[in-house]
Design a protein around this motif. Sequence first.
Motif, PDB file in Angstrom:
ATOM      1  N   THR A  86      14.492  54.540  27.577  1.00 12.76           N
ATOM      2  CA  THR A  86      12.826  54.128  27.543  1.00 12.76           C
ATOM      3  C   THR A  86      12.274  53.260  28.018  1.00 12.76           C
ATOM      4  O   THR A  86      13.167  52.832  28.789  1.00 12.76           O
ATOM      5  N   VAL A  87      11.050  53.249  27.686  1.00 12.99           N
ATOM      6  CA  VAL A  87      10.111  52.293  29.087  1.00 12.99           C
ATOM      7  C   VAL A  87       9.560  50.983  28.345  1.00 12.99           C
ATOM      8  O   VAL A  87       9.255  50.490  29.275  1.00 12.99           O
ATOM      9  N   TYR A  88      10.240  50.840  27.131  1.00  7.81           N
ATOM     10  CA  TYR A  88       9.253  49.660  26.184  1.00  7.81           C
ATOM     11  C   TYR A  88      10.713  48.972  26.062  1.00  7.81           C
ATOM     12  O   TYR A  88      12.409  48.593  26.151  1.00  7.81           O
ATOM     13  N   ILE A  89      10.771  47.651  26.840  1.00  7.81           N
ATOM     14  CA  ILE A  89      11.253  46.381  26.711  1.00  7.81           C
ATOM     15  C   ILE A  89      10.403  45.422  25.309  1.00  7.81           C
ATOM     16  O   ILE A  89       9.487  45.085  24.901  1.00  7.81           O
ATOM     17  N   CYS A  90      10.902  44.729  25.883  1.00  5.56           N
ATOM     18  CA  CYS A  90      11.225  43.420  24.731  1.00  5.56           C
ATOM     19  C   CYS A  90      10.873  41.640  25.767  1.00  5.56           C
ATOM     20  O   CYS A  90      11.940  41.383  26.375  1.00  5.56           O
ATOM     21  N   GLU A  91       9.413  40.980  26.256  1.00  8.14           N
ATOM     22  CA  GLU A  91       9.763  40.607  27.085  1.00  8.14           C
ATOM     23  C   GLU A  91       9.891  38.911  26.693  1.00  8.14           C
ATOM     24  O   GLU A  91      10.328  38.326  27.409  1.00  8.14           O
ATOM     25  N   LYS A  92       9.943  39.207  25.258  1.00  6.14           N
ATOM     26  CA  LYS A  92      10.674  37.424  24.513  1.00  6.14           C
ATOM     27  C   LYS A  92      11.568  37.296  24.442  1.00  6.14           C
ATOM     28  O   LYS A  92      12.175  36.170  24.807  1.00  6.14           O
ATOM     29  N   CYS A  93      12.781  38.363  24.635  1.00  8.45           N
ATOM     30  CA  CYS A  93      14.078  38.244  24.759  1.00  8.45           C
ATOM     31  C   CYS A  93      14.361  38.337  26.222  1.00  8.45           C
ATOM     32  O   CYS A  93      14.118  38.205  27.538  1.00  8.45           O
ATOM     33  N   PRO A  94      15.745  37.149  26.723  1.00  8.91           N
ATOM     34  CA  PRO A  94      15.939  36.817  28.089  1.00  8.91           C
ATOM     35  C   PRO A  94      16.526  38.104  28.519  1.00  8.91           C
ATOM     36  O   PRO A  94      16.416  37.616  29.788  1.00  8.91           O
TER      37      PRO A  94
END
Length: 301
Positions: free
Chosen positions: A271-279
Amino acid sequence: MFYDDDGNEGMPTTERISASLMVPYFYKNHILFTDNFYTSPSLAEYFLNHGTHLCGTVRSNRKHFCKDIIDVALEKGEASFYRSTNNNKIVVSKYRAAKDKSGNKPKIVFLLSTCHSAIMSETGQANKDGVAIRKSTMIKSYNSHMGGVDMVDQQLHNIDVLRKHYKWYKKVAFRLIMQAVLNSHKLFQFRTGNEKKTFLEFLQDVIASLAKQNELPQNYVPDDGRERLTGRHFPSVQVADEDAKDKRPSKNCRVCYAKNKRTDKGRPLKTVYICEKCPSQPGLHPDKCFEIYISYSRAFW
């Protein structure tokens, strides 16, 4: 460990290890049994000069090893012996086992001893044709005294916990742990008289017992998971570096990978999506995968 004052600084490391460990037992007529990693004619000579004997398998390419015995042709169950010209107490033997290796390749064993004679004796066994199998006394003695070491290695080898990518110190640590558990298993059998419980079953019981002792409460939230349970988390598209060739980078979906979901060709789902808030900025599909990862602290990681 080497003794600083042993005077063997010029020895090869494999020989010096054996010589250093045997320093307290010199001149007591002891016999040291070694495998082909340590055995050599020069080590045998050294031990004889210090009132100690040596017996073990030896590699035919060792320095000062008798070259005449290497090319001797032998039939199954036959042996050939040579005695050292420098010291007649050193005897080397070439033995062909009664049973060949796979592919009809002969199984040849070279041995060296300072305390055995060139004598063949009956083993009490016979081959498929009913012919009695004979072995040299040094082979029978070596098998008798080295059997305990080989048996331990065989028992631990059946349960392989090592992997090639481990660092050497991890291999040592795992080996020591497995050795300790094996020793515990032997003590368990000795104390309880329970010979039926195998080492694998005993190991499983130990792991289950340790896991039960360290069982965490159901409402436990680990410290490393609190960062992703707080704040505002939203899926965002991963941005490529300026000099990156891939202008649309992607990552394995953390949840799909944990659930072992794969494409038709067996590859991980990306996937091209990530969570920037997670370490770790994990890759997550923006639908249920994102919700699962953010909501559950111990589901998959």
